[in-house]
Design a protein around this motif. Structure first.
Motif, PDB file in Angstrom:
ATOM      1  N   ASP A   5       0.825  -1.213   0.000  1.00 35.41           N
ATOM      2  CA  ASP A   5       0.000   0.000   0.000  1.00 35.41           C
ATOM      3  C   ASP A   5       0.859   1.263   0.000  1.00 35.41           C
ATOM      4  O   ASP A   5       0.476   2.281  -0.576  1.00 35.41           O
ATOM      5  CB  ASP A   5      -0.944   0.014   1.197  1.00 35.41           C
ATOM      6  CG  ASP A   5      -2.095  -0.970   1.037  1.00 35.41           C
ATOM      7  OD1 ASP A   5      -2.332  -1.452  -0.093  1.00 35.41           O
ATOM      8  OD2 ASP A   5      -2.763  -1.249   2.050  1.00 35.41           O
ATOM      9  N   SER A   6       2.018   1.193   0.629  1.00 36.02           N
ATOM     10  CA  SER A   6       2.891   2.360   0.708  1.00 36.02           C
ATOM     11  C   SER A   6       3.486   2.739  -0.647  1.00 36.02           C
ATOM     12  O   SER A   6       4.036   3.824  -0.799  1.00 36.02           O
ATOM     13  CB  SER A   6       4.020   2.099   1.701  1.00 36.02           C
ATOM     14  OG  SER A   6       4.813   1.011   1.264  1.00 36.02           O
ATOM     15  N   LYS A   7       3.361   1.864  -1.625  1.00 37.11           N
ATOM     16  CA  LYS A   7       3.902   2.121  -2.964  1.00 37.11           C
ATOM     17  C   LYS A   7       2.805   2.441  -3.981  1.00 37.11           C
ATOM     18  O   LYS A   7       3.091   2.789  -5.120  1.00 37.11           O
ATOM     19  CB  LYS A   7       4.669   0.896  -3.459  1.00 37.11           C
ATOM     20  CG  LYS A   7       5.734   0.417  -2.526  1.00 37.11           C
ATOM     21  CD  LYS A   7       7.032   1.043  -2.857  1.00 37.11           C
ATOM     22  CE  LYS A   7       8.119   0.360  -2.034  1.00 37.11           C
ATOM     23  NZ  LYS A   7       9.112   1.258  -1.598  1.00 37.11           N
ATOM     24  N   LYS A   8       1.546   2.328  -3.571  1.00 37.20           N
ATOM     25  CA  LYS A   8       0.440   2.534  -4.503  1.00 37.20           C
ATOM     26  C   LYS A   8       0.171   4.020  -4.715  1.00 37.20           C
ATOM     27  O   LYS A   8       0.320   4.831  -3.805  1.00 37.20           O
ATOM     28  CB  LYS A   8      -0.836   1.861  -3.987  1.00 37.20           C
ATOM     29  CG  LYS A   8      -0.760   0.354  -4.009  1.00 37.20           C
ATOM     30  CD  LYS A   8      -2.056  -0.256  -3.546  1.00 37.20           C
ATOM     31  CE  LYS A   8      -1.960  -1.771  -3.558  1.00 37.20           C
ATOM     32  NZ  LYS A   8      -3.227  -2.381  -3.184  1.00 37.20           N
ATOM     33  N   LEU A   9      -0.262   4.318  -5.932  1.00 36.88           N
ATOM     34  CA  LEU A   9      -0.652   5.674  -6.274  1.00 36.88           C
ATOM     35  C   LEU A   9      -2.104   5.880  -5.862  1.00 36.88           C
ATOM     36  O   LEU A   9      -2.982   5.133  -6.279  1.00 36.88           O
ATOM     37  CB  LEU A   9      -0.512   5.892  -7.784  1.00 36.88           C
ATOM     38  CG  LEU A   9      -0.869   7.280  -8.297  1.00 36.88           C
ATOM     39  CD1 LEU A   9       0.157   8.310  -7.816  1.00 36.88           C
ATOM     40  CD2 LEU A   9      -0.934   7.269  -9.818  1.00 36.88           C
ATOM     41  N   THR A  10      -2.344   6.870  -5.020  1.00 42.04           N
ATOM     42  CA  THR A  10      -3.708   7.222  -4.644  1.00 42.04           C
ATOM     43  C   THR A  10      -4.211   8.249  -5.644  1.00 42.04           C
ATOM     44  O   THR A  10      -3.573   9.277  -5.867  1.00 42.04           O
ATOM     45  CB  THR A  10      -3.775   7.810  -3.222  1.00 42.04           C
ATOM     46  OG1 THR A  10      -3.291   6.827  -2.302  1.00 42.04           O
ATOM     47  CG2 THR A  10      -5.197   8.197  -2.846  1.00 42.04           C
ATOM     48  N   VAL A  11      -5.344   7.938  -6.245  1.00 38.55           N
ATOM     49  CA  VAL A  11      -5.979   8.855  -7.185  1.00 38.55           C
ATOM     50  C   VAL A  11      -7.156   9.492  -6.456  1.00 38.55           C
ATOM     51  O   VAL A  11      -8.091   8.804  -6.058  1.00 38.55           O
ATOM     52  CB  VAL A  11      -6.464   8.118  -8.449  1.00 38.55           C
ATOM     53  CG1 VAL A  11      -7.118   9.102  -9.415  1.00 38.55           C
ATOM     54  CG2 VAL A  11      -5.315   7.372  -9.113  1.00 38.55           C
ATOM     55  N   ILE A  12      -7.066  10.784  -6.236  1.00 43.42           N
ATOM     56  CA  ILE A  12      -8.125  11.523  -5.554  1.00 43.42           C
ATOM     57  C   ILE A  12      -9.023  12.099  -6.646  1.00 43.42           C
ATOM     58  O   ILE A  12      -8.608  12.982  -7.405  1.00 43.42           O
ATOM     59  CB  ILE A  12      -7.542  12.631  -4.662  1.00 43.42           C
ATOM     60  CG1 ILE A  12      -6.552  12.017  -3.667  1.00 43.42           C
ATOM     61  CG2 ILE A  12      -8.652  13.402  -3.955  1.00 43.42           C
ATOM     62  CD1 ILE A  12      -5.428  12.929  -3.274  1.00 43.42           C
ATOM     63  N   PHE A  13     -10.218  11.548  -6.737  1.00 43.33           N
ATOM     64  CA  PHE A  13     -11.162  11.902  -7.802  1.00 43.33           C
ATOM     65  C   PHE A  13     -12.308  12.656  -7.147  1.00 43.33           C
ATOM     66  O   PHE A  13     -13.044  12.098  -6.344  1.00 43.33           O
ATOM     67  CB  PHE A  13     -11.644  10.611  -8.464  1.00 43.33           C
ATOM     68  CG  PHE A  13     -12.398  10.776  -9.751  1.00 43.33           C
ATOM     69  CD1 PHE A  13     -12.238  11.874 -10.564  1.00 43.33           C
ATOM     70  CD2 PHE A  13     -13.268   9.783 -10.168  1.00 43.33           C
ATOM     71  CE1 PHE A  13     -12.934  11.989 -11.762  1.00 43.33           C
ATOM     72  CE2 PHE A  13     -13.968   9.881 -11.358  1.00 43.33           C
ATOM     73  CZ  PHE A  13     -13.794  10.991 -12.157  1.00 43.33           C
ATOM     74  N   ARG A  14     -12.417  13.930  -7.473  1.00 43.45           N
ATOM     75  CA  ARG A  14     -13.434  14.780  -6.841  1.00 43.45           C
ATOM     76  C   ARG A  14     -14.644  14.910  -7.757  1.00 43.45           C
ATOM     77  O   ARG A  14     -14.511  15.259  -8.927  1.00 43.45           O
ATOM     78  CB  ARG A  14     -12.845  16.149  -6.521  1.00 43.45           C
ATOM     79  CG  ARG A  14     -11.740  16.056  -5.477  1.00 43.45           C
ATOM     80  CD  ARG A  14     -11.214  17.426  -5.093  1.00 43.45           C
ATOM     81  NE  ARG A  14     -10.126  17.288  -4.148  1.00 43.45           N
ATOM     82  CZ  ARG A  14      -8.838  17.239  -4.502  1.00 43.45           C
ATOM     83  NH1 ARG A  14      -8.489  17.332  -5.764  1.00 43.45           N
ATOM     84  NH2 ARG A  14      -7.917  17.102  -3.575  1.00 43.45           N
ATOM     85  N   ILE A  15     -15.811  14.645  -7.192  1.00 45.73           N
ATOM     86  CA  ILE A  15     -17.070  14.651  -7.930  1.00 45.73           C
ATOM     87  C   ILE A  15     -17.876  15.888  -7.547  1.00 45.73           C
ATOM     88  O   ILE A  15     -18.161  16.110  -6.370  1.00 45.73           O
ATOM     89  CB  ILE A  15     -17.896  13.387  -7.610  1.00 45.73           C
ATOM     90  CG1 ILE A  15     -17.080  12.107  -7.860  1.00 45.73           C
ATOM     91  CG2 ILE A  15     -19.211  13.390  -8.379  1.00 45.73           C
ATOM     92  CD1 ILE A  15     -16.672  11.875  -9.276  1.00 45.73           C
TER      93      ILE A  15
END
Length: 108
Positions: A5-15
């Motif tokens: 998880d520490s290597k995953k890219l978090t995609v913050i998708f705002r609706i």
């Protein structure tokens, strides 16, 4: 492929609530939860989706982070390129999927 998880890219998708219709404000929180689950189910192993309401119009529709630390779009682009993914097509797919997720949410 398993990625910590520490290597995953978090995609913050705002609706934006308005994309859910005139009563969008009353639906957006619940919609974001369901949209996040839907996007995560089809996401590659190196992506974590974080879908949230976009109440502040000064914030972009999509942001990127790793371990809560914001990444510039250029850094996200380089990250995605390691997985042979183009950032423009990645973002386009997310926006293209949104109408289907909205239809499913409203049972259409």
């Amino acid at each position: 492929m398993t990625l910590a998880d520490s290597k995953k890219l978090t995609v913050i998708f705002r609706i934006e609530p308005g994309c859910l219709g005139p009563e969008g404000l009353s639906h957006v929180d619940k919609f974001c939860i369901q949209a996040g689950l839907k996007l995560q189910r089809s996401a590659p192993a190196y992506i974590t989706w974080q879908v949230e309401p976009r109440h502040d119009k000064t914030l972009p529709e999509i942001d990127y982070a790793i371990l809560g630390r914001a990444l510039s779009r250029d850094h996200a682009k380089r990250y995605l390129s390691h997985f042979d993914q183009q950032i423009d097509s990645f973002e386009m797919e997310a926006f293209d999927e949104l109408p289907d997720i909205i239809d499913q949410y409203f049972g259409r």
